[in-house]
Design a protein around this motif. Structure first.
Motif, PDB file in Angstrom:
ATOM      1  N   MET A 198       0.843  -1.195   0.000  1.00 26.45           N
ATOM      2  CA  MET A 198       0.000   0.000   0.000  1.00 26.45           C
ATOM      3  C   MET A 198       0.880   1.248   0.000  1.00 26.45           C
ATOM      4  O   MET A 198       1.759   1.391   0.848  1.00 26.45           O
ATOM      5  CB  MET A 198      -0.930   0.001   1.224  1.00 26.45           C
ATOM      6  N   ASN A 199       0.671   2.135  -0.950  1.00 21.60           N
ATOM      7  CA  ASN A 199       1.420   3.381  -1.022  1.00 21.60           C
ATOM      8  C   ASN A 199       0.571   4.543  -0.524  1.00 21.60           C
ATOM      9  O   ASN A 199      -0.651   4.463  -0.442  1.00 21.60           O
ATOM     10  CB  ASN A 199       1.849   3.679  -2.467  1.00 21.60           C
ATOM     11  N   THR A 200       1.248   5.641  -0.229  1.00 17.95           N
ATOM     12  CA  THR A 200       0.571   6.900   0.059  1.00 17.95           C
ATOM     13  C   THR A 200       1.074   7.935  -0.926  1.00 17.95           C
ATOM     14  O   THR A 200       2.194   7.839  -1.437  1.00 17.95           O
ATOM     15  CB  THR A 200       0.838   7.386   1.494  1.00 17.95           C
ATOM     16  N   CYS A 201       0.252   8.943  -1.208  1.00 14.66           N
ATOM     17  CA  CYS A 201       0.635   9.998  -2.132  1.00 14.66           C
ATOM     18  C   CYS A 201       1.876  10.706  -1.601  1.00 14.66           C
ATOM     19  O   CYS A 201       1.944  11.078  -0.422  1.00 14.66           O
ATOM     20  CB  CYS A 201      -0.513  10.994  -2.306  1.00 14.66           C
ATOM     21  N   GLY A 202       2.852  10.898  -2.481  1.00 16.18           N
ATOM     22  CA  GLY A 202       4.100  11.525  -2.068  1.00 16.18           C
ATOM     23  C   GLY A 202       3.963  12.975  -1.655  1.00 16.18           C
ATOM     24  O   GLY A 202       4.863  13.523  -1.021  1.00 16.18           O
ATOM     25  N   LEU A 203       2.819  13.611  -1.982  1.00 12.43           N
ATOM     26  CA  LEU A 203       2.641  15.017  -1.637  1.00 12.43           C
ATOM     27  C   LEU A 203       1.706  15.234  -0.459  1.00 12.43           C
ATOM     28  O   LEU A 203       1.994  16.015   0.428  1.00 12.43           O
ATOM     29  CB  LEU A 203       2.111  15.795  -2.850  1.00 12.43           C
ATOM     30  N   CYS A 204       0.569  14.528  -0.446  1.00 12.14           N
ATOM     31  CA  CYS A 204      -0.428  14.795   0.598  1.00 12.14           C
ATOM     32  C   CYS A 204      -0.601  13.656   1.592  1.00 12.14           C
ATOM     33  O   CYS A 204      -1.303  13.813   2.592  1.00 12.14           O
ATOM     34  CB  CYS A 204      -1.779  15.132  -0.041  1.00 12.14           C
ATOM     35  N   GLY A 205      -0.007  12.489   1.320  1.00  9.50           N
ATOM     36  CA  GLY A 205      -0.097  11.379   2.257  1.00  9.50           C
ATOM     37  C   GLY A 205      -1.359  10.550   2.146  1.00  9.50           C
ATOM     38  O   GLY A 205      -1.560   9.630   2.943  1.00  9.50           O
ATOM     39  N   THR A 206      -2.208  10.831   1.164  1.00 12.67           N
ATOM     40  CA  THR A 206      -3.429  10.058   0.972  1.00 12.67           C
ATOM     41  C   THR A 206      -3.095   8.639   0.513  1.00 12.67           C
ATOM     42  O   THR A 206      -2.169   8.433  -0.263  1.00 12.67           O
ATOM     43  CB  THR A 206      -4.322  10.735  -0.095  1.00 12.67           C
ATOM     44  N   ASP A 207      -3.861   7.663   1.013  1.00  9.49           N
ATOM     45  CA  ASP A 207      -3.668   6.288   0.545  1.00  9.49           C
ATOM     46  C   ASP A 207      -3.976   6.223  -0.956  1.00  9.49           C
ATOM     47  O   ASP A 207      -5.017   6.696  -1.414  1.00  9.49           O
ATOM     48  CB  ASP A 207      -4.600   5.333   1.301  1.00  9.49           C
ATOM     49  N   THR A 208      -3.065   5.619  -1.705  1.00  8.36           N
ATOM     50  CA  THR A 208      -3.218   5.581  -3.158  1.00  8.36           C
ATOM     51  C   THR A 208      -3.152   4.169  -3.722  1.00  8.36           C
ATOM     52  O   THR A 208      -3.042   3.990  -4.931  1.00  8.36           O
ATOM     53  CB  THR A 208      -2.108   6.419  -3.829  1.00  8.36           C
ATOM     54  N   GLY A 209      -3.191   3.144  -2.872  1.00  6.71           N
ATOM     55  CA  GLY A 209      -3.081   1.778  -3.373  1.00  6.71           C
ATOM     56  C   GLY A 209      -1.675   1.523  -3.876  1.00  6.71           C
ATOM     57  O   GLY A 209      -0.717   1.556  -3.116  1.00  6.71           O
ATOM     58  N   THR A 210      -1.541   1.315  -5.167  1.00 10.36           N
ATOM     59  CA  THR A 210      -0.221   1.054  -5.740  1.00 10.36           C
ATOM     60  C   THR A 210       0.402   2.289  -6.369  1.00 10.36           C
ATOM     61  O   THR A 210       1.544   2.241  -6.824  1.00 10.36           O
ATOM     62  CB  THR A 210      -0.318  -0.041  -6.814  1.00 10.36           C
ATOM     63  N   ALA A 211      -0.337   3.405  -6.418  1.00  5.54           N
ATOM     64  CA  ALA A 211       0.143   4.605  -7.114  1.00  5.54           C
ATOM     65  C   ALA A 211       1.073   5.425  -6.231  1.00  5.54           C
ATOM     66  O   ALA A 211       1.092   5.289  -5.006  1.00  5.54           O
ATOM     67  CB  ALA A 211      -1.033   5.451  -7.570  1.00  5.54           C
ATOM     68  N   HIS A 212       1.836   6.299  -6.875  1.00  5.12           N
ATOM     69  CA  HIS A 212       2.759   7.188  -6.164  1.00  5.12           C
ATOM     70  C   HIS A 212       2.174   8.579  -5.948  1.00  5.12           C
ATOM     71  O   HIS A 212       2.657   9.325  -5.094  1.00  5.12           O
ATOM     72  CB  HIS A 212       4.074   7.306  -6.943  1.00  5.12           C
TER      73      HIS A 212
END
Length: 206
Positions: free
Chosen positions: A1-15
């Motif tokens: 599970m990834n989080t958005c590199g800018l806002c920290g939102t959970d993004t699944g597999t995305a960056h």
């Protein structure tokens, strides 16, 4: 599970999350316009080119040219940074390809925008790319002073995005001076009278 590199939102597999990917697309679209604004800032509105030539040798500490703009234009910093990101994205996605030659800021911005879906989902340095583009925009706006014309919502995208006929429905925006409409969600382009009439005809009713 990834989080958005800018806002920290959970993004699944995305960056990058969809919101920050959309903001990155908007900034990439704005950079060439901001660069053009930098050119106009070379000549303050109260001067014309003839006046600058005639007063060039006049004594005094003040120059009619904005030296911050001159530094930005002379260094080519904005174009060089964006091109370096294009080179790196291509290196990661297609390592067998030779690096692309410099083709200008606008072309590099368009290329990155067309690859944004892959960048957001698969490019490990997507966060750094988004941060640096955001910084370039902020630097340019600080020099330009007056904001560039704002985008206005003109309708909803009518393109189908899958085999089931699902309509995109994302808002389409336009800024004065642009000759075509581009959906920032599905990248559908509306250009020419027929496309615009079709877009208008299929807008949802209130």
């Amino acid at each position: 599970m990834n989080t958005c590199g800018l806002c920290g939102t959970d993004t699944g597999t995305a960056h990058l999350c969809k919101r920050d990917a959309t903001l990155l697309a908007e900034r990439l679209a704005d950079l060439p316009t901001l660069y053009d604004e930098l050119v106009h800032c070379l000549v303050p509105r109260r001067y014309g080119w003839g006046e600058i030539v005639s007063t060039k040798a006049a004594a005094g500490p003040c120059s009619p040219l904005n030296e911050d703009v001159l530094d930005e234009m002379a260094s080519g910093h904005m174009a060089a940074v964006v091109h370096s990101w294009r080179v790196d994205v291509q290196r990661v996605r297609w390592p067998q390809h030779t690096p692309p030659p410099p083709t200008g800021l606008a072309a590099d911005c368009r290329w990155l925008a067309m690859e944004l879906d892959w960048i957001a989902e698969h490019y490990p340095a997507a966060r750094d790319l988004a941060r640096e583009v955001r910084a370039l925009e902020a630097q340019a706006r600080a020099v330009v002073g007056d904001p560039v014309p704002q985008r206005k919502v003109v309708g909803q995208c009518i393109a189908t995005v899958d085999d089931q006929g699902t309509v995109c429905g994302a808002e389409i925006t336009h800024r004065a001076g642009e000759s075509r409409l581009v959906c920032r969600s599905c990248r559908c382009v509306y250009e020419g009278q027929n496309d615009l009439l079709l877009l208008l005809h299929h807008q949802p009713t209130a």
